[in-house]
Scaffold this motif. Sequence first.
Motif, PDB file in Angstrom:
ATOM      1  N   SER A   1       4.159 -10.264 -14.274  1.00  0.00           N
ATOM      2  CA  SER A   1       3.174  -9.762 -15.232  1.00  0.00           C
ATOM      3  C   SER A   1       3.408 -10.386 -16.603  1.00  0.00           C
ATOM      4  CB  SER A   1       3.259  -8.244 -15.321  1.00  0.00           C
ATOM      5  OG  SER A   1       4.459  -7.851 -15.974  1.00  0.00           O
ATOM      6  N   TYR A   2       2.776  -9.817 -17.613  1.00  0.00           N
ATOM      7  CA  TYR A   2       2.910 -10.324 -18.980  1.00  0.00           C
ATOM      8  C   TYR A   2       4.313 -10.118 -19.548  1.00  0.00           C
ATOM      9  CZ  TYR A   2      -2.213 -10.236 -18.829  1.00  0.00           C
ATOM     10  OH  TYR A   2      -3.535 -10.438 -18.493  1.00  0.00           O
ATOM     11  N   THR A   3       5.080  -9.171 -18.964  1.00  0.00           N
ATOM     12  CA  THR A   3       6.379  -8.841 -19.556  1.00  0.00           C
ATOM     13  C   THR A   3       7.553  -8.888 -18.588  1.00  0.00           C
ATOM     14  OG1 THR A   3       5.956  -6.485 -19.160  1.00  0.00           O
ATOM     15  CG2 THR A   3       5.367  -7.369 -21.345  1.00  0.00           C
ATOM     16  N   GLN A   4       7.319  -9.037 -17.275  1.00  0.00           N
ATOM     17  CA  GLN A   4       8.437  -8.972 -16.338  1.00  0.00           C
ATOM     18  C   GLN A   4       8.002  -9.436 -14.952  1.00  0.00           C
ATOM     19  OE1 GLN A   4       9.670  -4.879 -15.532  1.00  0.00           O
ATOM     20  NE2 GLN A   4       7.539  -4.185 -15.465  1.00  0.00           N
ATOM     21  N   THR A   5       8.980  -9.627 -14.087  1.00  0.00           N
ATOM     22  CA  THR A   5       8.740  -9.793 -12.652  1.00  0.00           C
ATOM     23  C   THR A   5       9.440  -8.641 -11.943  1.00  0.00           C
ATOM     24  OG1 THR A   5       8.536 -12.209 -12.755  1.00  0.00           O
ATOM     25  CG2 THR A   5       9.141 -11.249 -10.645  1.00  0.00           C
ATOM     26  N   LYS A   6       8.674  -7.933 -11.102  1.00  0.00           N
ATOM     27  CA  LYS A   6       9.205  -6.710 -10.503  1.00  0.00           C
ATOM     28  C   LYS A   6       8.538  -6.446  -9.164  1.00  0.00           C
ATOM     29  CE  LYS A   6       9.809  -1.761 -11.519  1.00  0.00           C
ATOM     30  NZ  LYS A   6       9.674  -0.683 -12.535  1.00  0.00           N
ATOM     31  N   GLU A   7       9.285  -5.812  -8.267  1.00  0.00           N
ATOM     32  CA  GLU A   7       8.726  -5.374  -6.981  1.00  0.00           C
ATOM     33  C   GLU A   7       8.075  -4.004  -7.151  1.00  0.00           C
ATOM     34  OE1 GLU A   7      10.585  -5.897  -2.783  1.00  0.00           O
ATOM     35  OE2 GLU A   7      11.094  -3.845  -3.403  1.00  0.00           O
ATOM     36  N   TRP A   8       6.878  -3.858  -6.592  1.00  0.00           N
ATOM     37  CA  TRP A   8       6.125  -2.600  -6.698  1.00  0.00           C
ATOM     38  C   TRP A   8       5.643  -2.155  -5.317  1.00  0.00           C
ATOM     39  CZ3 TRP A   8       5.831  -0.184 -11.346  1.00  0.00           C
ATOM     40  CH2 TRP A   8       6.006  -0.958 -12.508  1.00  0.00           C
ATOM     41  N   SER A   9       5.608  -0.849  -5.111  1.00  0.00           N
ATOM     42  CA  SER A   9       4.968  -0.261  -3.935  1.00  0.00           C
ATOM     43  C   SER A   9       3.730   0.481  -4.406  1.00  0.00           C
ATOM     44  CB  SER A   9       5.925   0.682  -3.205  1.00  0.00           C
ATOM     45  OG  SER A   9       7.003  -0.029  -2.620  1.00  0.00           O
ATOM     46  N   VAL A  10       2.562  -0.068  -4.073  1.00  0.00           N
ATOM     47  CA  VAL A  10       1.292   0.469  -4.586  1.00  0.00           C
ATOM     48  C   VAL A  10       0.303   0.574  -3.431  1.00  0.00           C
ATOM     49  CG1 VAL A  10       1.705  -0.449  -6.896  1.00  0.00           C
ATOM     50  CG2 VAL A  10       0.473  -1.840  -5.217  1.00  0.00           C
ATOM     51  N   TYR A  11      -0.957   0.843  -3.772  1.00  0.00           N
ATOM     52  CA  TYR A  11      -1.954   1.100  -2.741  1.00  0.00           C
ATOM     53  C   TYR A  11      -2.968  -0.037  -2.660  1.00  0.00           C
ATOM     54  CZ  TYR A  11       0.272   5.572  -2.620  1.00  0.00           C
ATOM     55  OH  TYR A  11       1.231   6.550  -2.497  1.00  0.00           O
ATOM     56  N   GLY A  12      -3.127  -0.584  -1.453  1.00  0.00           N
ATOM     57  CA  GLY A  12      -4.047  -1.674  -1.224  1.00  0.00           C
ATOM     58  C   GLY A  12      -5.469  -1.182  -1.053  1.00  0.00           C
ATOM     59  N   VAL A  13      -6.393  -2.089  -1.165  1.00  0.00           N
ATOM     60  CA  VAL A  13      -7.802  -1.754  -0.991  1.00  0.00           C
ATOM     61  C   VAL A  13      -8.045  -1.235   0.421  1.00  0.00           C
ATOM     62  CG1 VAL A  13     -10.148  -2.683  -0.927  1.00  0.00           C
ATOM     63  CG2 VAL A  13      -8.555  -3.413  -2.729  1.00  0.00           C
ATOM     64  N   ASP A  14      -7.440  -1.884   1.416  1.00  0.00           N
ATOM     65  CA  ASP A  14      -7.718  -1.563   2.818  1.00  0.00           C
ATOM     66  C   ASP A  14      -6.541  -0.873   3.490  1.00  0.00           C
ATOM     67  OD1 ASP A  14     -10.301  -2.790   2.791  1.00  0.00           O
ATOM     68  OD2 ASP A  14      -9.293  -4.742   2.838  1.00  0.00           O
ATOM     69  N   ARG A  15      -6.850  -0.109   4.509  1.00  0.00           N
ATOM     70  CA  ARG A  15      -5.863   0.619   5.296  1.00  0.00           C
ATOM     71  C   ARG A  15      -5.029  -0.352   6.116  1.00  0.00           C
ATOM     72  NH1 ARG A  15      -5.423   3.854  10.234  1.00  0.00           N
ATOM     73  NH2 ARG A  15      -4.801   6.004   9.755  1.00  0.00           N
ATOM     74  N   GLY A  16      -3.729  -0.127   6.164  1.00  0.00           N
ATOM     75  CA  GLY A  16      -2.845  -0.971   6.951  1.00  0.00           C
ATOM     76  C   GLY A  16      -2.791  -0.553   8.411  1.00  0.00           C
ATOM     77  N   ARG A  17      -2.066  -1.306   9.205  1.00  0.00           N
ATOM     78  CA  ARG A  17      -1.932  -0.990  10.631  1.00  0.00           C
ATOM     79  C   ARG A  17      -0.846   0.034  10.896  1.00  0.00           C
ATOM     80  NH1 ARG A  17      -2.719  -6.788  13.829  1.00  0.00           N
ATOM     81  NH2 ARG A  17      -4.837  -7.211  13.055  1.00  0.00           N
ATOM     82  N   ALA A  18      -0.005   0.272   9.904  1.00  0.00           N
ATOM     83  CA  ALA A  18       1.030   1.299   9.987  1.00  0.00           C
ATOM     84  C   ALA A  18       1.319   1.761   8.563  1.00  0.00           C
ATOM     85  CB  ALA A  18       2.295   0.750  10.642  1.00  0.00           C
ATOM     86  N   LYS A  19       1.913   2.922   8.428  1.00  0.00           N
ATOM     87  CA  LYS A  19       2.207   3.434   7.096  1.00  0.00           C
ATOM     88  C   LYS A  19       3.163   2.493   6.368  1.00  0.00           C
ATOM     89  CE  LYS A  19       1.437   8.356   7.938  1.00  0.00           C
ATOM     90  NZ  LYS A  19       2.007   9.728   7.912  1.00  0.00           N
ATOM     91  N   GLY A  20       2.820   2.192   5.113  1.00  0.00           N
ATOM     92  CA  GLY A  20       3.679   1.363   4.281  1.00  0.00           C
ATOM     93  C   GLY A  20       3.527  -0.131   4.483  1.00  0.00           C
ATOM     94  N   THR A  21       2.562  -0.548   5.323  1.00  0.00           N
ATOM     95  CA  THR A  21       2.436  -1.979   5.628  1.00  0.00           C
ATOM     96  C   THR A  21       1.127  -2.582   5.137  1.00  0.00           C
ATOM     97  OG1 THR A  21       1.396  -1.616   7.802  1.00  0.00           O
ATOM     98  CG2 THR A  21       3.816  -1.630   7.703  1.00  0.00           C
ATOM     99  N   ALA A  22       0.383  -1.882   4.319  1.00  0.00           N
ATOM    100  CA  ALA A  22      -0.900  -2.410   3.846  1.00  0.00           C
ATOM    101  C   ALA A  22      -0.685  -3.670   3.019  1.00  0.00           C
ATOM    102  CB  ALA A  22      -1.626  -1.362   3.022  1.00  0.00           C
TER     103      ALA A  22
END
Length: 480
Positions: free
Chosen positions: A139-160
């Motif tokens: 981003s503008y201030t850092q590089t970081k790992e994030w767990s967020v919500y995708g537009v579409d539903r994934g095939r399993a929980k947490g894999t979108a």
Amino acid sequence: MKKKIILVLLTISLFCHLVWGETNRSVVNDGNGSADQMAVQNMCRAIQIADSAILHHFTSNGMARYYYPRTDTRSGEKASVWMYTSSIEAVNAILRGLKAHKEHGNAGLYEAHFGRYAGLLDTLYANLAWYRGTFTLTSYTQTKEWSVYGVDRGRAKGTARVEGIYNVYDDQQWLIREMLESYKITGNDRYLEEAEYLASYVLDGWDGTLDSNGKEHGGITWGPGYVTKHSCSNGPMVSPLVWLYELYKGDQATITYLYIDTDGRRKTRQLRKDEYYLQFAEAVYQWQKNHLLRDDGVYHDMMGGCDPNCHVAYETIDGIKYRRHNHLRHAGGKAYTYNCGTMLSGAADLYRATGESVYLDDAKKLSGASFSYFAKMGTTIPGHYTYPIGGFSNWFNGVLMRGYVDVYPSYRDIGKCIDSFQQNLDHGYQFLYRGTLPSDLLQGWNVDEEKNKTEGMFSFTFAAEYAILAQYQLEKGSCL
């Protein structure tokens, strides 16, 4: 589960009739009987429509986007996370409405439905994990790992899929809003924790780079994979930030503020949470007002005209890679009801939090401009205001209505705008079929059956509107 919901639907009508009768007897001498009776009717209809939407759109495979009432079938297409969030919005609105009824002396509805709706809320959040995924963002201030919500539903929980354009900031913002609502309703800390985590992610998308005068460019892009800055990715964030400020007001809790110094270097400092959240609420609100408010008093859709192009750009400072500012030449795009609605709610919340008259003045001007622009008297049927209904406008209109309701305690003249939504919902209710309202509340079902498929998010929106209006009817007396 399906049989249980059907049984609930069959008993709602009788139960509401009994509660309504008791309400009529209990309020007959309090001078506010009509408002309380309307509140009960609104609450019962909200529950009926929401229960039907759950029945028709949800299966073990998630939320179907469309339902066909005439054939009692659902689409194979799954709802996006934005559409899914509308179900949480409706449940939150109903829970708030039920609490308001209890607080106003009518505990019957609360006792009958609050527990099961609180349980439904837990289930909806548990299954939100189907839309969650993890990625690394520069981003503008850092590089970081994030767990967020995708537009579409994934095939399993947490894999979108969530990297780049596969998640957008406005989807996170609507979730933040609902998580904070859920926290205020239930007191469950996990809702607050998740809301703050997502708020950190969204504010990581704030363009804190500096212009030639040393001022922040500001604004939040549509998503981490986009360059354009939209009303929908800024306005919805104002109210949740104010709510976080109010939750931490006077608290000594701190947060790390990442910012860019005049020499371009990225720096950090500790701020009190209340100071941090209010600072950003005002900054986001002011950015949208400065850049996207049109001459006719409503809001543009976005800042575009990418210069030289719309590719995400980067720069290296002290050997570290950061996102770079992309110049946008002009505002444009269609005016939508929800872009005015989020700014109405934001202005109302900022006025309540700060007492600054500029926010109330903004709310008054925007309420008049938006109603004049979007609500057209008699163009569909006499005596009713017609609002846009194309595309996703039914959901957009619900955001506008909520904005009017949020402004009402400080500006009672806006009541006529709110009443137009009550009138349209009640007109549409005569067309109710299998617990579902048509997308066109004023004209009802279409002769073309293909056009009678209903968006799940619209059904949840109508339920939320009825629940919000129920609470409004109960509480507006305190504003008089």
